[in-house]
Design an enzyme around this catalytic site. Sequence first.
Site, PDB file in Angstrom:
ATOM      1  N   LYS A 111      29.082  17.371  61.918  1.00  0.00           N
ATOM      2  CA  LYS A 111      28.140  16.276  61.701  1.00  0.00           C
ATOM      3  C   LYS A 111      28.422  15.503  60.410  1.00  0.00           C
ATOM      4  O   LYS A 111      27.979  14.373  60.258  1.00  0.00           O
ATOM      5  CB  LYS A 111      26.710  16.805  61.741  1.00  0.00           C
ATOM      6  CG  LYS A 111      26.384  17.292  63.151  1.00  0.00           C
ATOM      7  CD  LYS A 111      24.990  17.795  63.283  1.00  0.00           C
ATOM      8  CE  LYS A 111      24.674  18.149  64.728  1.00  0.00           C
ATOM      9  NZ  LYS A 111      25.452  19.290  65.235  1.00  0.00           N
TER      10      LYS A 111
HETATM   11  C1  PLP Z   1      25.599  19.625  66.484  1.00  0.00           C
HETATM   12  C2  PLP Z   1      26.610  20.633  66.807  1.00  0.00           C
HETATM   13  C3  PLP Z   1      27.090  20.770  68.111  1.00  0.00           C
HETATM   14  C4  PLP Z   1      26.577  19.944  69.256  1.00  0.00           C
HETATM   15  O1  PLP Z   1      26.920  18.576  69.164  1.00  0.00           O
HETATM   16  P1  PLP Z   1      26.110  17.499  70.006  1.00  0.00           P
HETATM   17  O2  PLP Z   1      26.621  16.191  69.539  1.00  0.00           O
HETATM   18  O3  PLP Z   1      24.664  17.702  69.666  1.00  0.00           O
HETATM   19  O4  PLP Z   1      26.388  17.768  71.438  1.00  0.00           O
HETATM   20  C5  PLP Z   1      28.080  21.711  68.334  1.00  0.00           C
HETATM   21  N1  PLP Z   1      28.518  22.515  67.348  1.00  0.00           N
HETATM   22  C6  PLP Z   1      28.073  22.415  66.085  1.00  0.00           C
HETATM   23  C7  PLP Z   1      28.596  23.343  65.050  1.00  0.00           C
HETATM   24  C8  PLP Z   1      27.104  21.464  65.774  1.00  0.00           C
HETATM   25  O5  PLP Z   1      26.663  21.377  64.511  1.00  0.00           O
END
Ligand code: PLP
Length: 494
Positions: A111
Amino acid sequence: MKYQSTRSDNININEYEAIYKGLSEDGGLFVCPDFKDIHVNVNDLLDKDFCEVALAVMEPWLNEFPRDILKGCIDSAYANTFDCKEVAPIKKLEDNLYVCELFRGRTSAFKDVALSLLPYLMKEASLACGVKEKICILTATSGDTGKAALEGFRDVDGTSIIVFYPKGGVSEIQEKQMCTSLGNNVRVCGIEGNFDDAQSAVKRVFNDVSMREFAKDKGYHFSSANSINIGRLLPQITYYYTSYIHLCKSGMKVGTLVDFAVPSGNFGNILAGYLAKSMGLPIGKLICASNSNNVLFDFLSTGEYMRNRDLHKTISPSMDILLSSNLERLLYYASDCNSEYVASLMQDLDKDGKYKISKELHETLLEIFYPSFASDKETKEHIQKCWEEYHYLMDSHTAVGYKAILDYQKDEGNNRPCVLLSTASPYKFALDVADALGISGENVQSVSLELEKLSGQNVPKGLSEVHELLVRHTDVCSKSTIDEFIKGALEVWK
Ligand SMILES: *Cc1c(COP(=O)(O)O)cnc(C)c1O
């Protein structure tokens, strides 16, 4: 560029307003009805670095932004916030199998890629909208968004941020990371309940006129840092392109189809892959990997979405989600921008907790997506398998994606180049990773040291430091007291 709501053609705004508002007032998400006109040829980008690719792929979606302003936002976002200049480096496991490491930013989860950029986009957007109020970011997190957003927004002028996380529903490190956050404009609060409770409570506040009025009175306007914001979604298109470019540089012919495996929760990451594909990047299948909260697997397998089920706590908590918000965008785009149709499905979801898409739309989706899921046991087995076969240490979210690739190859029998998007550092979920490898230890710190010795891969600085930091945030509220908490924060900041 023109944006509208997934649920109505009558709301027409530009990208500034879409970024600034985050979510449409009718409850829909902002989408671009002209998305089919957006093409970016990867051939033109083969010699470009991450920031240059980001500019090229985002510019057509944000064409009101003056080019130098957008470039400035991108350059600031990625200048010193990642531990390597590629931002999202690629590791080769074997012929046709690659890992794209999306966890090299400040909080060691994918993120960071989008949330390092969002505050800059939001500042420009609110300037361009002539907004007098400051921005108050309200965010529900399943663990990783929270810290990445707190880092992105902390002490950014004209903004403040409140993060809600499910109390007891995130890992020890995630909770520590968030609750030790610095910054005069940040608040962190646990919510009694799971991530969906937190997300729906925040969504309700957004749509609550009296809360919006209250905020306005204090000089604030609510916005969102969740992946429902287009400013979160668009930066994620970049690494599909940079991964592809990396493969081309390693000898792959431009035009070769490449599959991507994506550990999925709120469906933001993989939706960016869908957009990259629609922009002309030669993507084969998007492998949608879920944990035992396999609502996406069931949806893609059957065409029916059913949210009424129990949420399981898993070792990949950032994917513990039953309502994948960005799926609504996929329904819009894949149904040829039929907002009336999306609105009716969302009504069904609201009323009955489920909806069923047409056979035709379902078939369209299956041409693009391959769904799979992994139990916790399978996840651990695949952490171990990957270590044994490649001496590559992966976290529990990434391992869900790895298992999905093996399922896919068994099922469809093809061996195209495949990129696994690695969404978190193994050290962010060190206890489970260590357990999968049969390493025992007393706590996160001791097993991290063991893993470090084993792999020779260093613990990221942000994660090793967190244990020494002071816990500053200890608030907890419930779905019914969230309004009071937000009002209290706004009173202090006003
Ligand atoms: C947020 C996240 C996901 C999922 O991603 P999305 O965009 O919500 O589908 C997968 N793995 C990790 C480590 C995350 O932080």
